[in-house]
Scaffold this motif. Structure first.
Motif, PDB file in Angstrom:
ATOM      1  N   ASP A   1       0.823  -1.215   0.000  1.00 25.32           N
ATOM      2  CA  ASP A   1       0.000   0.000   0.000  1.00 25.32           C
ATOM      3  C   ASP A   1       0.857   1.264   0.000  1.00 25.32           C
ATOM      4  OD1 ASP A   1      -2.300  -1.528   0.217  1.00 25.32           O
ATOM      5  OD2 ASP A   1      -2.990  -0.595   2.091  1.00 25.32           O
ATOM      6  N   LEU A   2       1.992   1.208   0.675  1.00 24.94           N
ATOM      7  CA  LEU A   2       2.789   2.411   0.905  1.00 24.94           C
ATOM      8  C   LEU A   2       3.222   3.065  -0.393  1.00 24.94           C
ATOM      9  CD1 LEU A   2       4.990   1.191   3.887  1.00 24.94           C
ATOM     10  CD2 LEU A   2       2.633   2.056   3.898  1.00 24.94           C
ATOM     11  N   ARG A   3       3.761   2.270  -1.305  1.00 19.24           N
ATOM     12  CA  ARG A   3       4.217   2.820  -2.589  1.00 19.24           C
ATOM     13  C   ARG A   3       3.067   2.967  -3.585  1.00 19.24           C
ATOM     14  NH1 ARG A   3       8.288   0.536  -0.216  1.00 19.24           N
ATOM     15  NH2 ARG A   3      10.415   1.308  -0.388  1.00 19.24           N
ATOM     16  N   ARG A   4       2.169   2.033  -3.551  1.00 20.53           N
ATOM     17  CA  ARG A   4       1.048   2.066  -4.501  1.00 20.53           C
ATOM     18  C   ARG A   4       0.198   3.325  -4.334  1.00 20.53           C
ATOM     19  NH1 ARG A   4      -4.005  -2.064  -4.581  1.00 20.53           N
ATOM     20  NH2 ARG A   4      -4.986  -1.252  -6.441  1.00 20.53           N
ATOM     21  N   PHE A   5      -0.044   3.728  -3.083  1.00 26.14           N
ATOM     22  CA  PHE A   5      -0.948   4.850  -2.835  1.00 26.14           C
ATOM     23  C   PHE A   5      -0.269   6.102  -2.297  1.00 26.14           C
ATOM     24  CE2 PHE A   5      -3.763   1.064  -2.176  1.00 26.14           C
ATOM     25  CZ  PHE A   5      -4.516   1.230  -3.325  1.00 26.14           C
ATOM     26  N   GLY A   6       0.989   6.022  -1.895  1.00 22.02           N
ATOM     27  CA  GLY A   6       1.641   7.194  -1.313  1.00 22.02           C
ATOM     28  C   GLY A   6       1.099   7.524   0.068  1.00 22.02           C
ATOM     29  N   VAL A   7       0.996   6.519   0.924  1.00 23.89           N
ATOM     30  CA  VAL A   7       0.479   6.684   2.281  1.00 23.89           C
ATOM     31  C   VAL A   7       1.484   7.487   3.108  1.00 23.89           C
ATOM     32  CG1 VAL A   7      -0.306   5.458   4.352  1.00 23.89           C
ATOM     33  CG2 VAL A   7      -0.686   4.451   2.087  1.00 23.89           C
ATOM     34  N   ILE A   8       0.980   8.447   3.873  1.00 23.48           N
ATOM     35  CA  ILE A   8       1.878   9.235   4.721  1.00 23.48           C
ATOM     36  C   ILE A   8       1.586   9.000   6.198  1.00 23.48           C
ATOM     37  CG2 ILE A   8       2.172  11.019   2.961  1.00 23.48           C
ATOM     38  CD1 ILE A   8       0.518  12.909   4.750  1.00 23.48           C
ATOM     39  N   LEU A   9       2.604   9.264   6.991  1.00 21.91           N
ATOM     40  CA  LEU A   9       2.460   9.343   8.441  1.00 21.91           C
ATOM     41  C   LEU A   9       2.475  10.835   8.742  1.00 21.91           C
ATOM     42  CD1 LEU A   9       2.225   7.740  11.062  1.00 21.91           C
ATOM     43  CD2 LEU A   9       4.731   7.821  11.234  1.00 21.91           C
ATOM     44  N   ALA A  10       1.280  11.385   8.930  1.00 24.18           N
ATOM     45  CA  ALA A  10       1.125  12.839   9.069  1.00 24.18           C
ATOM     46  C   ALA A  10       1.404  13.290  10.492  1.00 24.18           C
ATOM     47  CB  ALA A  10      -0.286  13.252   8.663  1.00 24.18           C
ATOM     48  N   TYR A  11       2.089  14.432  10.597  1.00 23.84           N
ATOM     49  CA  TYR A  11       2.304  15.075  11.890  1.00 23.84           C
ATOM     50  C   TYR A  11       1.704  16.477  11.916  1.00 23.84           C
ATOM     51  CZ  TYR A  11       6.507  16.200   9.141  1.00 23.84           C
ATOM     52  OH  TYR A  11       7.368  16.541   8.131  1.00 23.84           O
ATOM     53  N   LYS A  12       1.236  16.957  10.764  1.00 24.14           N
ATOM     54  CA  LYS A  12       0.554  18.253  10.712  1.00 24.14           C
ATOM     55  C   LYS A  12      -0.767  18.114   9.971  1.00 24.14           C
ATOM     56  CE  LYS A  12       4.459  21.476  10.799  1.00 24.14           C
ATOM     57  NZ  LYS A  12       5.160  22.543  10.030  1.00 24.14           N
ATOM     58  N   GLN A  13      -1.736  18.886  10.433  1.00 28.49           N
ATOM     59  CA  GLN A  13      -3.031  18.987   9.779  1.00 28.49           C
ATOM     60  C   GLN A  13      -3.325  20.465   9.593  1.00 28.49           C
ATOM     61  OE1 GLN A  13      -6.349  16.912  11.657  1.00 28.49           O
ATOM     62  NE2 GLN A  13      -7.667  18.634  11.146  1.00 28.49           N
ATOM     63  N   ASP A  14      -3.588  20.847   8.347  1.00 30.60           N
ATOM     64  CA  ASP A  14      -3.865  22.250   8.018  1.00 30.60           C
ATOM     65  C   ASP A  14      -2.797  23.179   8.594  1.00 30.60           C
ATOM     66  OD1 ASP A  14      -6.120  21.581   6.510  1.00 30.60           O
ATOM     67  OD2 ASP A  14      -7.410  21.600   8.278  1.00 30.60           O
ATOM     68  N   GLY A  15      -1.525  22.767   8.488  1.00 27.88           N
ATOM     69  CA  GLY A  15      -0.394  23.597   8.869  1.00 27.88           C
ATOM     70  C   GLY A  15       0.001  23.564  10.333  1.00 27.88           C
ATOM     71  N   ALA A  16      -0.755  22.863  11.174  1.00 26.89           N
ATOM     72  CA  ALA A  16      -0.451  22.830  12.609  1.00 26.89           C
ATOM     73  C   ALA A  16      -0.165  21.398  13.059  1.00 26.89           C
ATOM     74  CB  ALA A  16      -1.621  23.392  13.409  1.00 26.89           C
ATOM     75  N   TYR A  17       0.743  21.269  14.024  1.00 29.41           N
ATOM     76  CA  TYR A  17       0.989  19.951  14.603  1.00 29.41           C
ATOM     77  C   TYR A  17      -0.298  19.454  15.250  1.00 29.41           C
ATOM     78  CZ  TYR A  17       5.902  20.893  13.868  1.00 29.41           C
ATOM     79  OH  TYR A  17       7.112  21.173  13.291  1.00 29.41           O
ATOM     80  N   MET A  18      -0.536  18.163  15.151  1.00 27.16           N
ATOM     81  CA  MET A  18      -1.770  17.581  15.667  1.00 27.16           C
ATOM     82  C   MET A  18      -1.602  17.164  17.126  1.00 27.16           C
ATOM     83  SD  MET A  18      -3.017  15.238  12.437  1.00 27.16           S
ATOM     84  CE  MET A  18      -1.445  14.388  12.312  1.00 27.16           C
ATOM     85  N   PRO A  19      -2.408  17.721  18.019  1.00 30.47           N
ATOM     86  CA  PRO A  19      -2.363  17.260  19.406  1.00 30.47           C
ATOM     87  C   PRO A  19      -3.055  15.905  19.530  1.00 30.47           C
ATOM     88  CG  PRO A  19      -4.070  18.910  19.156  1.00 30.47           C
ATOM     89  CD  PRO A  19      -3.366  18.811  17.829  1.00 30.47           C
ATOM     90  N   VAL A  20      -2.788  15.222  20.615  1.00 27.72           N
ATOM     91  CA  VAL A  20      -3.408  13.922  20.856  1.00 27.72           C
ATOM     92  C   VAL A  20      -4.932  14.044  20.818  1.00 27.72           C
ATOM     93  CG1 VAL A  20      -3.712  12.081  22.581  1.00 27.72           C
ATOM     94  CG2 VAL A  20      -1.441  13.027  22.137  1.00 27.72           C
ATOM     95  N   SER A  21      -5.462  15.153  21.287  1.00 32.27           N
ATOM     96  CA  SER A  21      -6.914  15.343  21.323  1.00 32.27           C
ATOM     97  C   SER A  21      -7.536  15.447  19.932  1.00 32.27           C
ATOM     98  CB  SER A  21      -7.265  16.596  22.127  1.00 32.27           C
ATOM     99  OG  SER A  21      -6.715  17.744  21.494  1.00 32.27           O
ATOM    100  N   ASP A  22      -6.698  15.623  18.899  1.00 25.89           N
ATOM    101  CA  ASP A  22      -7.210  15.731  17.531  1.00 25.89           C
ATOM    102  C   ASP A  22      -6.410  14.821  16.594  1.00 25.89           C
ATOM    103  OD1 ASP A  22      -8.780  16.498  15.398  1.00 25.89           O
ATOM    104  OD2 ASP A  22      -7.769  18.424  15.111  1.00 25.89           O
ATOM    105  N   LYS A  23      -6.360  13.550  16.947  1.00 29.24           N
ATOM    106  CA  LYS A  23      -5.779  12.485  16.123  1.00 29.24           C
ATOM    107  C   LYS A  23      -4.254  12.494  16.066  1.00 29.24           C
ATOM    108  CE  LYS A  23      -9.956  11.932  13.419  1.00 29.24           C
ATOM    109  NZ  LYS A  23     -10.746  12.557  14.441  1.00 29.24           N
ATOM    110  N   GLY A  24      -3.603  13.326  16.860  1.00 28.56           N
ATOM    111  CA  GLY A  24      -2.149  13.391  16.831  1.00 28.56           C
ATOM    112  C   GLY A  24      -1.513  12.525  17.891  1.00 28.56           C
ATOM    113  N   PRO A  25      -0.250  12.528  17.986  1.00 31.17           N
ATOM    114  CA  PRO A  25       0.626  13.367  17.185  1.00 31.17           C
ATOM    115  C   PRO A  25       0.896  12.829  15.786  1.00 31.17           C
ATOM    116  CG  PRO A  25       1.924  12.135  18.760  1.00 31.17           C
ATOM    117  CD  PRO A  25       0.477  11.811  19.036  1.00 31.17           C
ATOM    118  N   LEU A  26       0.542  11.555  15.531  1.00 29.04           N
ATOM    119  CA  LEU A  26       0.778  10.961  14.212  1.00 29.04           C
ATOM    120  C   LEU A  26      -0.483  10.272  13.715  1.00 29.04           C
ATOM    121  CD1 LEU A  26       4.276   9.384  14.981  1.00 29.04           C
ATOM    122  CD2 LEU A  26       3.811  11.510  13.727  1.00 29.04           C
ATOM    123  N   PHE A  27      -0.717  10.380  12.405  1.00 33.67           N
ATOM    124  CA  PHE A  27      -1.943   9.862  11.792  1.00 33.67           C
ATOM    125  C   PHE A  27      -1.570   9.245  10.445  1.00 33.67           C
ATOM    126  CE2 PHE A  27      -6.400  11.653  10.310  1.00 33.67           C
ATOM    127  CZ  PHE A  27      -6.865  10.365  10.093  1.00 33.67           C
TER     128      PHE A  27
END
Length: 161
Positions: free
Chosen positions: A105-131
């Motif tokens: 899946d990783l190469r086929r779809f370009g899956v990311i491990l996101a640490y920012k959402q809409d320019g801001a780091y994601m807190p645990v309360s909003d799916k962070g720190p990694l998604f």
């Protein structure tokens, strides 16, 4: 009685602060182990992840309204960086949710491990720190429960199997 209520409210407030404050750049937020080049688990911080090439994905998800911009590292690049040799990633979240992601899946779809959402780091309360974010809008076949279930948030560890 009032003292115990104050103590309970203080504990709740402290918990809310913990779950809403982003982590520091040097704090370990991810542990990767299993079939990797290192004989020991590798602990990583946001700074470690940001040192790798980043990718931006703009997509709709079932958990957000409208288009959302995610920034993070391609999971394929991360496992390459760690010398991974497995076929599956077992991803564990802070809330003990587990998902399994085929390495294909990783190469086929370009899956990311996101640490920012809409320019801001994601807190645990909003799916962070990694998604784990699939680019749902880019591939119609991703719009189903199989791929939604693979999109773990509050990721704390990855085991390469």
């Amino acid at each position: 009685m009032f003292k115990s209520v104050r103590v309970a409210l203080a504990a709740i407030a402290a918990g809310l602060v913990f779950f809403s404050v982003p982590v520091s750049a040097s704090e370990v937020i991810l542990t990767v182990d299993g079939k990797i080049a290192s004989p020991q688990p590798v602990d990583m911080s946001i700074a470690d992840l940001e040192a790798l090439e980043h990718k931006t994905v703009v997509t709709k998800t079932p958990w957000h309204k409208g288009d959302t911009t995610f920034e993070g590292v391609l999971l394929a690049d991360l496992i390459d960086h760690l010398g991974a040799r497995g076929e599956t990633l077992s991803v564990a979240a802070l809330n003990n949710y587990y998902s399994e992601i085929p390495v294909d899946d990783l190469r086929r779809f370009g899956v990311i491990l996101a640490y920012k959402q809409d320019g801001a780091y994601m807190p645990v309360s909003d799916k962070g720190p990694l998604f784990v974010v699939y680019p749902f809008d880019a591939h119609a076949e991703l719009l189903n429960e199989v791929y939604y279930a693979r999109s773990a948030w509050q990721v704390r560890s990855i085991t390469v199997e």
